[in-house]
Design a protein around this motif. Structure first.
Motif, mmCIF file in Angstrom:
data_model
loop_
_atom_site.group_PDB
_atom_site.id
_atom_site.type_symbol
_atom_site.label_atom_id
_atom_site.label_comp_id
_atom_site.label_asym_id
_atom_site.label_seq_id
_atom_site.Cartn_x
_atom_site.Cartn_y
_atom_site.Cartn_z
ATOM 1 N N PHE A 64 13.735 27.778 -44.764
ATOM 2 C CA PHE A 64 13.120 27.407 -46.030
ATOM 3 C C PHE A 64 14.142 27.479 -47.156
ATOM 4 O O PHE A 64 15.159 28.166 -47.038
ATOM 5 C CB PHE A 64 11.938 28.340 -46.337
ATOM 6 N N GLU A 67 12.498 32.139 -51.015
ATOM 7 C CA GLU A 67 11.263 32.915 -50.885
ATOM 8 C C GLU A 67 10.172 32.393 -51.812
ATOM 9 O O GLU A 67 9.004 32.718 -51.632
ATOM 10 C CB GLU A 67 11.527 34.399 -51.174
ATOM 11 N N SER A 69 9.546 29.184 -52.152
ATOM 12 C CA SER A 69 9.098 27.898 -51.615
ATOM 13 C C SER A 69 7.634 27.988 -51.183
ATOM 14 O O SER A 69 7.218 28.958 -50.549
ATOM 15 C CB SER A 69 9.971 27.528 -50.413
ATOM 16 N N TYR A 72 7.459 28.401 -47.457
ATOM 17 C CA TYR A 72 7.721 29.767 -46.985
ATOM 18 C C TYR A 72 6.489 30.639 -47.214
ATOM 19 O O TYR A 72 6.114 31.425 -46.351
ATOM 20 C CB TYR A 72 8.939 30.390 -47.682
ATOM 21 N N GLU A 76 4.557 32.786 -44.483
ATOM 22 C CA GLU A 76 4.339 34.226 -44.649
ATOM 23 C C GLU A 76 2.854 34.574 -44.516
ATOM 24 O O GLU A 76 2.488 35.556 -43.858
ATOM 25 C CB GLU A 76 4.883 34.661 -46.009
ATOM 26 N N ALA A 90 12.431 34.273 -40.719
ATOM 27 C CA ALA A 90 12.769 33.152 -41.594
ATOM 28 C C ALA A 90 14.211 33.295 -42.035
ATOM 29 O O ALA A 90 14.779 34.389 -42.028
ATOM 30 C CB ALA A 90 11.849 33.124 -42.812
ATOM 31 N N PHE A 92 16.999 31.550 -45.133
ATOM 32 C CA PHE A 92 17.234 30.684 -46.281
ATOM 33 C C PHE A 92 18.702 30.252 -46.278
ATOM 34 O O PHE A 92 19.166 29.602 -47.197
ATOM 35 C CB PHE A 92 16.899 31.423 -47.585
ATOM 36 N N ASN A 105 12.367 23.444 -43.831
ATOM 37 C CA ASN A 105 10.904 23.574 -43.703
ATOM 38 C C ASN A 105 10.396 23.411 -42.273
ATOM 39 O O ASN A 105 9.210 23.200 -42.054
ATOM 40 C CB ASN A 105 10.169 22.605 -44.640
#
Length: 160
Positions: A64, A67, A69, A72, A76, A90, A92, A105
């Motif tokens: 993603f 955080e 996004s 995301y 979550e 995840a 980034f 994504n």
């Protein structure tokens, strides 16, 4: 709460049934897992190696932008549905994503003892789409008997 002799943990607005062995060490480990964040962030190649060594659990990993996004956040939220039974990761970091062949994504679903993941189709996803996909695919054909979910495993064998 419909089963006598069952243990349920309330976390926020969720009710989680403990399907494990009623031993102090197993229960404490289960509770500690529930306290952790539902998604573990992978930031380095060393953490990728640790991720790749987890082979006896279902796991998901997504790439993603940040955080913040919305995708995301959906990931979550979906992770909370399965915590602590299914591990969500995840990143980034573009380097980590490249090492794992992840696109922005995108979420990969790994079955236990399977080297190649299943890419969840039709990215980006909503929380509901991720939850639905995991529910459809969460029954691995090969898994290790673990104290924290051993009764769930036996139940599957009895019910086919």
């Amino acid at each position: 709460f419909n089963e006598e002799g069952s243990l349920y943990i309330l976390k926020g607005d969720r009710t989680i049934e403990f399907d494990g062995e009623f031993a102090a060490d197993v229960l404490v480990e289960f509770l500690l897992d529930l306290i952790e964040d539902p998604v573990e962030i992978i930031n380095s190649k060393l953490e990728v190696q640790a991720f790749e060594r987890i082979e006896d659990h279902i796991k998901l990993i997504g790439f993603f932008k940040s955080e913040d996004s919305e995708y995301y956040k959906a990931f979550e939220e979906a992770a909370e549905h399965f915590q602590p039974y299914i591990k969500f990761f995840a990143t980034f970091d573009k380097g980590v994503a490249k090492k794992l062949s992840l696109k922005m994504n995108e979420v990969d679903f790994y079955e236990p003892f399977m080297e190649e993941p299943i890419v969840i189709p039709d990215k980006p996803y909503t929380e509901e789409e991720i939850v639905e996909f995991v529910k459809e695919h969460q029954r691995p054909t090969l898994r290790r008997l673990r104290p924290e979910d051993m009764f769930e495993t036996w139940e599957d064998n009895l019910n086919g």
